[in-house]
Design a protein around this motif. Structure first.
Motif, mmCIF file in Angstrom:
data_model
loop_
_atom_site.group_PDB
_atom_site.id
_atom_site.type_symbol
_atom_site.label_atom_id
_atom_site.label_comp_id
_atom_site.label_asym_id
_atom_site.label_seq_id
_atom_site.Cartn_x
_atom_site.Cartn_y
_atom_site.Cartn_z
ATOM 1 N N UNK A 68 0.795 -1.217 0.000
ATOM 2 C CA UNK A 68 0.000 0.000 0.000
ATOM 3 C C UNK A 68 0.830 1.270 0.000
ATOM 4 N N UNK A 69 2.128 1.171 0.298
ATOM 5 C CA UNK A 69 2.992 2.351 0.302
ATOM 6 C C UNK A 69 3.538 2.679 -1.085
ATOM 7 N N UNK A 70 3.429 1.744 -2.024
ATOM 8 C CA UNK A 70 4.062 1.925 -3.331
ATOM 9 C C UNK A 70 3.545 3.159 -4.056
ATOM 10 N N UNK A 71 2.253 3.239 -4.256
ATOM 11 C CA UNK A 71 1.723 4.362 -5.028
ATOM 12 C C UNK A 71 1.909 5.713 -4.338
ATOM 13 N N UNK A 72 1.770 5.814 -3.014
ATOM 14 C CA UNK A 72 2.116 7.100 -2.391
ATOM 15 C C UNK A 72 3.563 7.527 -2.660
ATOM 16 N N UNK A 107 -7.554 13.725 -7.536
ATOM 17 C CA UNK A 107 -7.272 12.530 -8.339
ATOM 18 C C UNK A 107 -5.909 11.941 -7.996
ATOM 19 N N UNK A 108 -4.919 12.813 -7.756
ATOM 20 C CA UNK A 108 -3.595 12.325 -7.363
ATOM 21 C C UNK A 108 -3.679 11.577 -6.036
ATOM 22 N N UNK A 109 -4.371 12.163 -5.080
ATOM 23 C CA UNK A 109 -4.483 11.568 -3.745
ATOM 24 C C UNK A 109 -5.274 10.265 -3.791
ATOM 25 N N UNK A 110 -6.388 10.269 -4.496
ATOM 26 C CA UNK A 110 -7.221 9.060 -4.578
ATOM 27 C C UNK A 110 -6.487 7.927 -5.288
ATOM 28 N N UNK A 111 -5.834 8.241 -6.409
ATOM 29 C CA UNK A 111 -5.116 7.202 -7.151
ATOM 30 C C UNK A 111 -3.965 6.634 -6.334
ATOM 31 N N UNK A 112 -3.312 7.493 -5.531
ATOM 32 C CA UNK A 112 -2.200 7.025 -4.701
ATOM 33 C C UNK A 112 -2.658 6.074 -3.606
ATOM 34 N N UNK A 113 -3.955 6.086 -3.314
ATOM 35 C CA UNK A 113 -4.489 5.174 -2.307
ATOM 36 C C UNK A 113 -4.875 3.815 -2.857
ATOM 37 N N UNK A 119 -0.789 5.641 -11.036
ATOM 38 C CA UNK A 119 0.201 6.549 -10.457
ATOM 39 C C UNK A 119 1.628 6.250 -10.909
ATOM 40 N N UNK A 120 1.952 4.973 -11.073
ATOM 41 C CA UNK A 120 3.305 4.634 -11.532
ATOM 42 C C UNK A 120 3.519 5.094 -12.969
ATOM 43 N N UNK A 121 2.493 4.949 -13.811
ATOM 44 C CA UNK A 121 2.594 5.443 -15.184
ATOM 45 C C UNK A 121 2.779 6.951 -15.193
ATOM 46 N N UNK A 122 2.016 7.640 -14.346
ATOM 47 C CA UNK A 122 2.138 9.093 -14.253
ATOM 48 C C UNK A 122 3.526 9.490 -13.771
ATOM 49 N N UNK A 123 4.074 8.728 -12.821
ATOM 50 C CA UNK A 123 5.436 8.966 -12.342
ATOM 51 C C UNK A 123 6.429 8.956 -13.506
ATOM 52 N N UNK A 124 6.357 7.898 -14.324
ATOM 53 C CA UNK A 124 7.281 7.796 -15.462
ATOM 54 C C UNK A 124 7.071 8.938 -16.454
ATOM 55 N N UNK A 125 5.807 9.233 -16.779
ATOM 56 C CA UNK A 125 5.520 10.244 -17.798
ATOM 57 C C UNK A 125 5.858 11.655 -17.309
ATOM 58 N N UNK A 126 5.702 11.896 -16.006
ATOM 59 C CA UNK A 126 6.133 13.192 -15.465
ATOM 60 C C UNK A 126 7.631 13.382 -15.657
#
Length: 204
Positions: A68-72, A107-113, A119-126
């Protein structure tokens, strides 16, 4: 820590636990039909149908019992990339506002939960965007290599999303563009070889 609430999350979690154990698949259990869903392959070897990118990022957290800590973590690691991208275009003050807005967006907060791959895809694309922006004024090979790694990470997490996001990086230096493409082709070739080897191993 972190209980899957959707079938997708459960399958990602399952795949990450297999990878954390050092294997690409698990042996199918007895009464195979009771453990088969439309998102797993269960033909004597039991594994996820999804690309390996997100389960691989999730695996270290599964290994320590805290998936559960991964996406945060990945959502938080996206914030500096947002800051760098906006700073290159608009300056420091708008960049601070953009980073704050991104970090506090519902959306960032909800997806991170969740334990979904978004969120991981967004991490890479950011980081694709940030490194491409930095590359407009800095043609160092390390930036081109980082951009290639970030794009490959996005591709192996959510391929269609990564391909739709792919665009010219904005490098002004022609040699840097060529170097970026060489890095990208080399890394993609390596990843494709690894992926092909994985599938051949699974099929044996």
């Amino acid at each position: 820590l972190g209980i899957p609430t959707t079938q997708d999350e459960s399958v990602y979690r399952f795949a990450s636990e297999i990878l954390a154990s050092g294997r690409l698949y698990a042996d199918s259990p007895p009464d195979r039909a009771f453990y088969t869903t439309n998102l797993v392959i269960n033909d004597g070897r039991w594994y996820s149908q999804y690309f390996i990118g997100w389960p691989l990022l999730l695996a270290p957290f599964s290994a320590i019992g805290a998936p559960g800590l991964a996406n945060p973590v990945y959502a938080a690691a996206s914030v500096p990339a947002v800051f760098l991208t906006v700073r290159q275009a608009l300056g420091s003050l708008p960049a601070r506002f953009a980073a704050l807005l991104f970090a506090s967006a519902p959306l960032t907060v909800l997806a991170a939960g969740t334990q979904l791959s978004h969120p991981a895809t967004l991490f890479w694309l950011c980081w694709v965007a940030a490194l491409a922006s930095l590359g407009r004024t800095d043609g160092r090979p390390a930036l081109a290599a980082g951009l290639a790694v970030a794009f490959c990470g996005a591709f192996f997490t959510r391929p269609t999303t990564a391909l739709l996001d792919m665009r010219p990086s904005g490098y002004d230096n022609t040699a840097a563009i060529v170097l970026e493409l060489i890095y990208l082709l080399c890394l993609m070739t390596g990843y494709l070889i690894v992926t092909a080897a994985m599938f051949l191993y699974v099929e044996e």
